[in-house]
Design a protein around this motif. Structure first.
Motif, PDB file in Angstrom:
ATOM      1  N   PHE A   1      -2.235  10.093  -9.224  1.00 18.88           N
ATOM      2  CA  PHE A   1      -2.130  11.113  -8.181  1.00 18.88           C
ATOM      3  C   PHE A   1      -3.537  11.452  -7.690  1.00 18.88           C
ATOM      4  CE2 PHE A   1       1.768  11.867 -10.618  1.00 18.88           C
ATOM      5  CZ  PHE A   1       2.710  12.076  -9.615  1.00 18.88           C
ATOM      6  N   ALA A  61      -1.822   5.374  -1.108  1.00 15.86           N
ATOM      7  CA  ALA A  61      -0.394   5.569  -1.359  1.00 15.86           C
ATOM      8  C   ALA A  61       0.297   4.216  -1.500  1.00 15.86           C
ATOM      9  CB  ALA A  61       0.232   6.361  -0.218  1.00 15.86           C
ATOM     10  N   ARG A 107       8.447   5.569  -5.615  1.00 12.64           N
ATOM     11  CA  ARG A 107       8.844   6.094  -4.294  1.00 12.64           C
ATOM     12  C   ARG A 107       9.621   7.399  -4.429  1.00 12.64           C
ATOM     13  NH1 ARG A 107      10.806   0.239  -1.931  1.00 12.64           N
ATOM     14  NH2 ARG A 107       8.729  -0.550  -1.345  1.00 12.64           N
ATOM     15  N   THR A 166       9.287   9.583  -6.801  1.00 14.00           N
ATOM     16  CA  THR A 166       8.323  10.613  -7.186  1.00 14.00           C
ATOM     17  C   THR A 166       7.420  10.988  -6.016  1.00 14.00           C
ATOM     18  OG1 THR A 166       8.393   9.807  -9.472  1.00 14.00           O
ATOM     19  CG2 THR A 166       6.538  11.214  -8.867  1.00 14.00           C
ATOM     20  N   GLN A 167       7.047  10.024  -5.191  1.00 12.83           N
ATOM     21  CA  GLN A 167       6.251  10.346  -4.000  1.00 12.83           C
ATOM     22  C   GLN A 167       6.989  11.351  -3.119  1.00 12.83           C
ATOM     23  OE1 GLN A 167       5.833   6.318  -2.543  1.00 12.83           O
ATOM     24  NE2 GLN A 167       3.664   6.216  -3.093  1.00 12.83           N
ATOM     25  N   VAL A 206      -1.094  12.290  -2.926  1.00 13.85           N
ATOM     26  CA  VAL A 206      -1.028  10.835  -2.815  1.00 13.85           C
ATOM     27  C   VAL A 206      -0.715  10.270  -4.193  1.00 13.85           C
ATOM     28  CG1 VAL A 206      -2.335   8.726  -2.299  1.00 13.85           C
ATOM     29  CG2 VAL A 206      -2.675  10.784  -0.907  1.00 13.85           C
ATOM     30  N   LEU A 207       0.231   9.368  -4.268  1.00 11.34           N
ATOM     31  CA  LEU A 207       0.559   8.682  -5.512  1.00 11.34           C
ATOM     32  C   LEU A 207       0.489   7.179  -5.272  1.00 11.34           C
ATOM     33  CD1 LEU A 207       1.544   8.520  -8.440  1.00 11.34           C
ATOM     34  CD2 LEU A 207       3.889   8.781  -7.588  1.00 11.34           C
ATOM     35  N   GLY A 208      -0.384   6.521  -6.014  1.00 20.65           N
ATOM     36  CA  GLY A 208      -0.533   5.079  -5.817  1.00 20.65           C
ATOM     37  C   GLY A 208      -1.520   4.492  -6.799  1.00 20.65           C
TER      38      GLY A 208
END
Length: 456
Positions: free
Chosen positions: A133, A156, A172, A174-175, A142-144
């Protein structure tokens, strides 16, 4: 040549560790990207006495070894950087790197390196992935994955070809949930925010899946609702948990854990045995290739019925328990208490009674056995070592040699430290008989090896 100069270069090779190699006016230039045969323009970013480092600006002429990378993130992701290099060429380069490193650092004139074992799958082979995150624009989360060469920039994730499709679906979900509930992402240098990492472990043999959210504290909005949504996404999801890491260290390890769904436990099956997997437990992330690697280690040991085997850095007992099927006794040594608890549970789960586990750092345990300060010193016919990337301390090599095993089996994740330690063993009477490289992680620079050494 100076910093910021633009250079016209031809990539001639890939160095151990993954950087592209070129030369300009007799000086080695390491480039962050490029495949052998590429003609490129690169900008100098750092100067050293013996070499320079450069960043790829553009490709003027593409190498015939270059292939189309299927992942849309390949240009910015710090993960599988060799997707645009033909896989056969990846294998050739890795095998040569093992051979050259043993010659250069191990002083082995003609290294007995076997053909590298290709991975059974070149994509969707990872049973575990960690996603970060990071704060985005105007407070968005942002999660990636991290951008290449950075620790404080995250893009992301749209897709990823290394884990299972279920893993990507969980990211996806969780995003979307994090955006809807305005989760606050942790910033690794400002040390502000809450959510830090999402770890998904989806085991290939049993199909069981665990999802772990790591946060700086437990005030995550709608946490239980998120856990229920995650568990409802697919029947494979057996457990969901929250891990807390309040430290400033930017690592995906939990200091404490709270199970939200299930019991926090998965089971993976390797070469006929079952192994428990918890949130922080180590397990080889390519299960199918791990089975091949463990099979090679078993063959390299050449144990005879009734012999004793010493397994240093045994972790949760994977190799120890596999060897127990042919050994008279197996003694595992591990410094992490939680790993030893898991090793003993795994022995019980598999009905194995001839394996015992000793807690302590390998160097200290070996020293205490040698001095008679610790009871039950083993007399091993074979010693197995599976150290971290840093390899073995010289005193560990010395103490192992003092035990006079007829064979040493060295499982390595770093050819450079393997070569260094092979040289040390050679000075203490052990010759290198064979090295079997394994490609555990296609499209990355990582190489695993199983080396067999025999007392001369």
């Amino acid at each position: 040549m100076k910093v910021n100069d633009l250079l016209n270069l031809e990539v001639t090779d890939i160095a151990l560790g993954g950087k592209s190699l070129s030369r300009q006016d007799g000086r080695v230039v390491f480039i962050d990207r490029g495949v052998p045969g590429d003609r490129v323009v690169a900008r100098v970013t750092r100067m050293r006495r013996a070499f320079a480092e450069a960043r790829l600006e553009r490709i003027e002429h593409a190498s015939p070894l270059r292939v189309a990378a299927p992942c849309p993130h390949v240009q910015r992701c710090g993960g599988c950087r060799f997707q645009d290099l033909d896989y056969t060429e990846q294998l050739r380069i890795k095998q040569r790197q093992v051979n050259d490193t043993l010659q250069r650092l191990g002083a082995v004139a003609e290294p007995p390196v076997r053909a590298i074992v290709p991975a059974p799958e070149t994509f969707h082979y990872r049973n575990k992935m960690e996603f970060s995150f990071h704060p985005g624009a105007e407070g968005a989360v942002v999660l990636g994955l991290h951008e290449r060469g950075t620790f404080d920039r995250v893009f992301a994730l749209d897709t990823c070809l290394l884990p299972s499709e279920l893993t990507v679906r969980l990211v996806r979900l969780t995003q979307g949930f994090a955006a809807a509930h305005r989760w606050r992402a942790y910033h690794p240098s400002r040390h502000e925010g809450v959510v830090r990492f999402l770890t998904v472990r989806h085991l290939s043999a049993t199909g069981q899946c665990a999802v772990h959210l790591l946060a700086a504290r437990d005030d995550v909005p709608a946490l239980d609702a998120w856990a229920r949504d995650v568990a409802a996404l697919d029947p494979a999801v057996r457990t969901v948990s929250l891990g807390i890491n309040r430290s400033r260290a930017n690592v995906a390890l939990a200091e404490e854990e709270r199970v939200l769904v299930g019991d926090g436990l998965l089971v993976e099956r390797l070469r006929g045995l079952d192994f428990e997997v918890t949130m922080n437990a180590f397990l080889q992330t390519n299960s199918r290739q791990a089975e091949a690697l463990y099979g090679e280690a078993l063959a390299a040991a050449g144990l005879e019925r009734g012999e004793t085997l010493l397994d240093l850095y045994c972790g949760t007992g994977t190799l120890s328990l596999l060897f127990a099927g042919v050994a008279g006794e197996v003694v595992g040594v591990e410094s992490v208490p939680e790993a030893l608890v898991a090793a003993r549970r795994n022995a019980t789960r598999n009905g194995i009674a001839n394996a015992r586990f000793v807690e302590g750092e390998a160097r200290r345990v070996l020293r205490e056995w040698a001095r008679g300060e610790r009871p039950q010193r083993p007399r091993p016919a074979v010693v197995v070592v599976d150290p971290p990337r840093a390899g073995l301390h010289p005193r560990v090599v010395a103490r192992v040699a003092e035990l006079e095993p007829r064979r040493v089996v060295y499982v390595s994740c770093n050819p450079a430290t393997l070569a260094r330690d092979v040289k040390d063993f050679g000075e203490r009477g052990y010759r290198l008989d064979e090295v079997a490289p394994f490609d555990m992680f296609p499209h990355t620079p990582h190489i695993e090896c199983v080396a067999r050494l025999a007392r001369a």
